[in-house]
Design an enzyme around this catalytic site. Structure first.
Site, PDB file in Angstrom:
ATOM      1  N   ALA A   1      12.845 -16.711   9.328  1.00 20.47           N
ATOM      2  CA  ALA A   1      11.509 -17.261   9.086  1.00 20.47           C
ATOM      3  C   ALA A   1      10.654 -17.165  10.346  1.00 20.47           C
ATOM      4  O   ALA A   1       9.753 -17.959  10.562  1.00 20.47           O
ATOM      5  CB  ALA A   1      11.620 -18.707   8.636  1.00 20.47           C
TER       6      ALA A   1
ATOM      7  N   ARG B   1      -0.521 -10.994   7.640  1.00 15.75           N
ATOM      8  CA  ARG B   1      -1.317 -10.588   6.482  1.00 15.75           C
ATOM      9  C   ARG B   1      -1.760 -11.756   5.599  1.00 15.75           C
ATOM     10  O   ARG B   1      -2.573 -11.567   4.712  1.00 15.75           O
ATOM     11  CB  ARG B   1      -0.534  -9.547   5.657  1.00 15.75           C
ATOM     12  CG  ARG B   1      -0.581  -8.168   6.290  1.00 15.75           C
ATOM     13  CD  ARG B   1       0.124  -7.164   5.431  1.00 15.75           C
ATOM     14  NE  ARG B   1       1.574  -7.322   5.468  1.00 15.75           N
ATOM     15  CZ  ARG B   1       2.404  -6.847   4.544  1.00 15.75           C
ATOM     16  NH1 ARG B   1       1.940  -6.209   3.508  1.00 15.75           N
ATOM     17  NH2 ARG B   1       3.704  -7.015   4.670  1.00 15.75           N
TER      18      ARG B   1
ATOM     19  N   GLY C   1      12.754  -0.402   2.168  1.00 15.44           N
ATOM     20  CA  GLY C   1      13.836   0.474   2.599  1.00 15.44           C
ATOM     21  C   GLY C   1      14.514   1.051   1.363  1.00 15.44           C
ATOM     22  O   GLY C   1      14.626   0.380   0.339  1.00 15.44           O
TER      23      GLY C   1
ATOM     24  N   GLU D   1      14.620   2.968   6.253  1.00 15.12           N
ATOM     25  CA  GLU D   1      13.296   2.348   6.230  1.00 15.12           C
ATOM     26  C   GLU D   1      12.270   3.408   5.852  1.00 15.12           C
ATOM     27  O   GLU D   1      12.415   4.578   6.226  1.00 15.12           O
ATOM     28  CB  GLU D   1      12.962   1.755   7.601  1.00 15.12           C
ATOM     29  CG  GLU D   1      13.707   0.479   7.893  1.00 15.12           C
ATOM     30  CD  GLU D   1      13.581  -0.537   6.768  1.00 15.12           C
ATOM     31  OE1 GLU D   1      12.486  -1.068   6.562  1.00 15.12           O
ATOM     32  OE2 GLU D   1      14.582  -0.794   6.067  1.00 15.12           O
TER      33      GLU D   1
HETATM   34  C1  UD1 Z   1      12.631  -5.479   5.303  1.00  9.33           C
HETATM   35  C2  UD1 Z   1      13.749  -4.454   5.297  1.00  9.33           C
HETATM   36  C3  UD1 Z   1      13.486  -3.451   4.186  1.00  9.33           C
HETATM   37  C4  UD1 Z   1      13.399  -4.174   2.860  1.00  9.33           C
HETATM   38  C5  UD1 Z   1      12.359  -5.287   2.915  1.00  9.33           C
HETATM   39  C6  UD1 Z   1      12.452  -6.127   1.674  1.00  9.33           C
HETATM   40  C7  UD1 Z   1      14.494  -4.216   7.617  1.00  9.33           C
HETATM   41  C8  UD1 Z   1      14.459  -3.396   8.833  1.00  9.33           C
HETATM   42  N1  UD1 Z   1      13.788  -3.785   6.581  1.00  9.33           N
HETATM   43  O1  UD1 Z   1      11.439  -4.798   5.624  1.00  9.33           O
HETATM   44  O2  UD1 Z   1      14.524  -2.487   4.118  1.00  9.33           O
HETATM   45  O3  UD1 Z   1      13.112  -3.261   1.816  1.00  9.33           O
HETATM   46  O4  UD1 Z   1      12.585  -6.134   4.043  1.00  9.33           O
HETATM   47  O5  UD1 Z   1      11.404  -7.054   1.652  1.00  9.33           O
HETATM   48  O6  UD1 Z   1      15.186  -5.205   7.583  1.00  9.33           O
HETATM   49  N2  UD1 Z   1      11.719 -11.319  10.692  1.00  9.33           N
HETATM   50  C9  UD1 Z   1      12.024 -12.111  11.760  1.00  9.33           C
HETATM   51  N3  UD1 Z   1      12.021 -11.591  13.011  1.00  9.33           N
HETATM   52  C10 UD1 Z   1      11.735 -10.282  13.234  1.00  9.33           C
HETATM   53  C11 UD1 Z   1      11.420  -9.472  12.135  1.00  9.33           C
HETATM   54  C12 UD1 Z   1      11.427 -10.017  10.882  1.00  9.33           C
HETATM   55  O7  UD1 Z   1      12.293 -13.306  11.594  1.00  9.33           O
HETATM   56  O8  UD1 Z   1      11.772  -9.887  14.407  1.00  9.33           O
HETATM   57  C13 UD1 Z   1      11.738 -11.908   9.353  1.00  9.33           C
HETATM   58  C14 UD1 Z   1      10.377 -11.956   8.708  1.00  9.33           C
HETATM   59  O9  UD1 Z   1       9.747 -13.191   8.938  1.00  9.33           O
HETATM   60  C15 UD1 Z   1      10.699 -11.797   7.229  1.00  9.33           C
HETATM   61  C16 UD1 Z   1      11.956 -10.955   7.236  1.00  9.33           C
HETATM   62  O10 UD1 Z   1      12.516 -11.085   8.528  1.00  9.33           O
HETATM   63  O11 UD1 Z   1      11.007 -13.039   6.620  1.00  9.33           O
HETATM   64  C17 UD1 Z   1      11.686  -9.492   6.909  1.00  9.33           C
HETATM   65  O12 UD1 Z   1      10.848  -8.930   7.882  1.00  9.33           O
HETATM   66  P1  UD1 Z   1       9.696  -7.928   7.500  1.00  9.33           P
HETATM   67  O13 UD1 Z   1       9.016  -7.526   8.724  1.00  9.33           O
HETATM   68  O14 UD1 Z   1       8.861  -8.489   6.401  1.00  9.33           O
HETATM   69  O15 UD1 Z   1      10.563  -6.698   6.957  1.00  9.33           O
HETATM   70  P2  UD1 Z   1      10.048  -5.520   6.069  1.00  9.33           P
HETATM   71  O16 UD1 Z   1       9.327  -4.547   6.897  1.00  9.33           O
HETATM   72  O17 UD1 Z   1       9.365  -6.040   4.876  1.00  9.33           O
HETATM   73 CA    CA Z   2       8.484  -8.075   4.154  1.00  5.21          CA
END
Ligand code: UD1
Ligand code: CA
Length: 495
Positions: free
Chosen positions: A52, A58, A184, A198
């Site tokens: 989280a 966005r 992904g 990805e």
């Molecule tokens: C991610 C997946 C993707 C999948 C998608 C589904 C990865 C690399 N990619 O992409 O394959 O299809 O989710 O919705 O995992 N977050 C953190 N810290 C970070 C980065 C993210 O806490 O450094 C949390 C975000 O708050 C979020 C979740 O991880 O709750 C997913 O991150 P997000 O950046 O939305 O991933 P996607 O690019 O959507």
């Molecule tokens: Ca996402």
């Protein structure tokens, strides 16, 4: 004790687990397949790591994304509730720096949750490793869930963990979205998951794959740290992708699998438009469930429910009513139009509204009538009591069968602290009275209309607290005479 084996042998009941695996319970228990999976999963310890830390740019909001609500419950609370309903005992919530409000929400929902701060946002695997200390405590399963996928069902979490019980090291929740853009892609061979690519790193062929990563992953506890620590940031975004766990596990000669679900369950919320769509979907689901449970919703599309709204039998809800969090409505109650209720209990056969507001701590006993433009907060209204018009009842007790006249106000706040008003049984409070708390009115007492009550009223007494009426005979005609004399003088002067 539960054993999981690859084929059914000897005594006991077996269930087929996908794909072609079998589970044997030593004693032939009469369990459905789903409850068998649930039983098996309860026998294994599990840590849920909830990510989280995102800023949710966005959403264009100063509020962290996971605190936005659907059906009166934050996205994070939806996810944590699914986790705890799945019987997962340990959770770690990974938040961003300074997101104290997110930590507080996690603790409110799951007081036992451990909070970890991801200091820099360097990708999903990096976020999971922020909770390294919790993972190292060594649960059988480590489940990674995103804080922004509120529709996840507890049974799905069990299904995702099931392959781990049979020796898989990584299980990924897959789905086939209408529009795969941004997700992904899952590269499979037979029932084995080979890799997750990805979108920005994918080849055109890989982009054509329909099966996508829902983002939820289960890792076998014994391998989790080793796998996670091998993940690097050699990709276009220079992020540590959790999705690389699949190829790394395979490299370690471990088994990796996909479990498929419907798109609705892994719907992620990234924008206010998606939040509104998700709200609409959830409201439809809640209204349908209420109707199926026998609640009369005269115009269902105008009634807004919370995830935890509870109804008894034969409840009627007229058009345009909003139920906030923690509302219970007992059998036979009627909620008339335009009511707003939050954290309140409505007793049997109560009549509420139209235009009534129940704020936190409102408790209405059987047959209570709360009418138009009445606000109740932190107050217990006992059986058969009535407040039918234009009142504020806050921090109070109103005894059974008491009648609160129109316009009565409990003055509970002195500008500094809140005080209580205690009204007994069978009391009559005349219209437009102000009860200045702390104050008590004894059983059976009367308060004259328009009174300002600053001292407690004994049982069966009459209290009058208003200026005495004065009559001046002929006063008005004398005034009119003076006025017309004045006008005649002015006209003479003008001439
Ligand atoms: C991610 C997946 C993707 C999948 C998608 C589904 C990865 C690399 N990619 O992409 O394959 O299809 O989710 O919705 O995992 N977050 C953190 N810290 C970070 C980065 C993210 O806490 O450094 C949390 C975000 O708050 C979020 C979740 O991880 O709750 C997913 O991150 P997000 O950046 O939305 O991933 P996607 O690019 O959507
Ligand atoms: Ca996402």
């Amino acid at each position: 004790m539960i054993y999981l084996i690859r084929a059914s042998r000897g005594r006991g009941a077996t269930w087929e687990l996908p794909p072609n695996r079998y589970m044997l319970l030593p004693r032939a228990a009469s369990l459905s397949y789903e409850s068998a999976v649930e039983v098996a999963m309860k026998a294994r310890s599990c840590l849920a790591v909830v990510l989280a830390a995102g800023e949710g740019t966005r959403m264009r909001s100063s509020q962290p994304k996971v605190l936005h609500a659907i059906a009166g419950r934050s996205l994070l609370a939806h996810v944590l509730t699914a986790v705890s309903d799945a019987g997962i005992a340990h959770s770690a919530v990974v938040i961003g720096p300074g997101q104290d409000a997110v930590a507080a929400e996690a603790k409110r929902v799951l007081p036992g949750a451990a909070i970890f701060v991801q200091k820099e946002r360097r990708g999903t695997a990096h976020a999971v490793l922020a909770a390294r200390a919790a993972i190292k405590r060594g649960a059988d399963d480590v489940l990674v869930v995103y804080g922004d996928t509120p529709f996840l069902r507890p049974a799905t979490l069990d299904r995702l963990r099931a392959p781990l019980a049979e020796g898989a090291a990584v299980a990924v929740l897959g789905f086939k979205p209408d529009d795969p853009g941004g997700y992904g892609r899952l590269i499979t061979s037979g029932d084995a998951l080979i890799a997750i690519r990805e979108e920005i790193d994918a080849s055109p062929n890989e982009r054509a794959i329909a099966l996508c990563n829902g983002g939820i992953m289960a890792l076998g506890g014994e391998h989790a740290v080793a796998i996670l620590e091998r993940i690097g940031d050699d990709n276009r975004k220079r992020e540590f992708y959790l999705t690389d766990a699949v190829e790394i596990a395979r490299d370690m000669r471990l088994r990796t699998v996909v479990v498929e679900v419907e798109e609705d369950e892994v719907r992620g919320i990234n924008t206010k438009a998606q939040l509104a769509e998700a709200e609409a979907v959830e409201q439809q689901r809640l209204r349908k469930a209420a109707l199926e449970a026998g609640v009369t919703l005269v115009a269902p599309e105008t009634v807004f429910l919370s995830a935890d709204t509870k109804f008894g039998k034969d409840v009627v809800v007229e058009p345009y009513v909003v139920f906030g969090e923690k509302v219970t409505v007992d059998d036979g109650a009627v909620i008339h139009s335009f009511c707003h209720l939050v954290n309140a209990q409505v007793g049997k056969s109560v009549s509420l509204g139209p235009f009534a507001r129940l704020r936190p701590g409102a408790w209405l006993g059987e047959d209570v009538h709360i009418g138009n433009f009445v606000e109740v907060k932190g107050a217990r209204i006992e059986a058969g009591a009535k407040a039918n018009h234009l009142s504020y009842i806050g921090d109070a007790v109103v005894g059974a069968k008491t009648n609160i006249g129109a316009g009565t106000i409990t003055c509970n706040y002195d500008g500094n602290a809140k005080h209580r008003t205690e009204i007994g049984r069978n009391v009559f409070i005349g219209s437009n009275s102000a009860l200045v708390a702390p104050v008590a009115v004894g059983d059976g007492a009367y308060v004259g209309a328009g009174s300002i009550i600053t001292e407690s009223v004994p049982k069966d007494a009459l209290a009058l607290g208003r200026g005495r009426q004065v009559i001046k005979e002929g006063w008005a005609s004398r005034l009119r005479a003076l006025k017309s004399l004045g006008k005649r003088k002015a006209r003479a002067h003008d001439r």
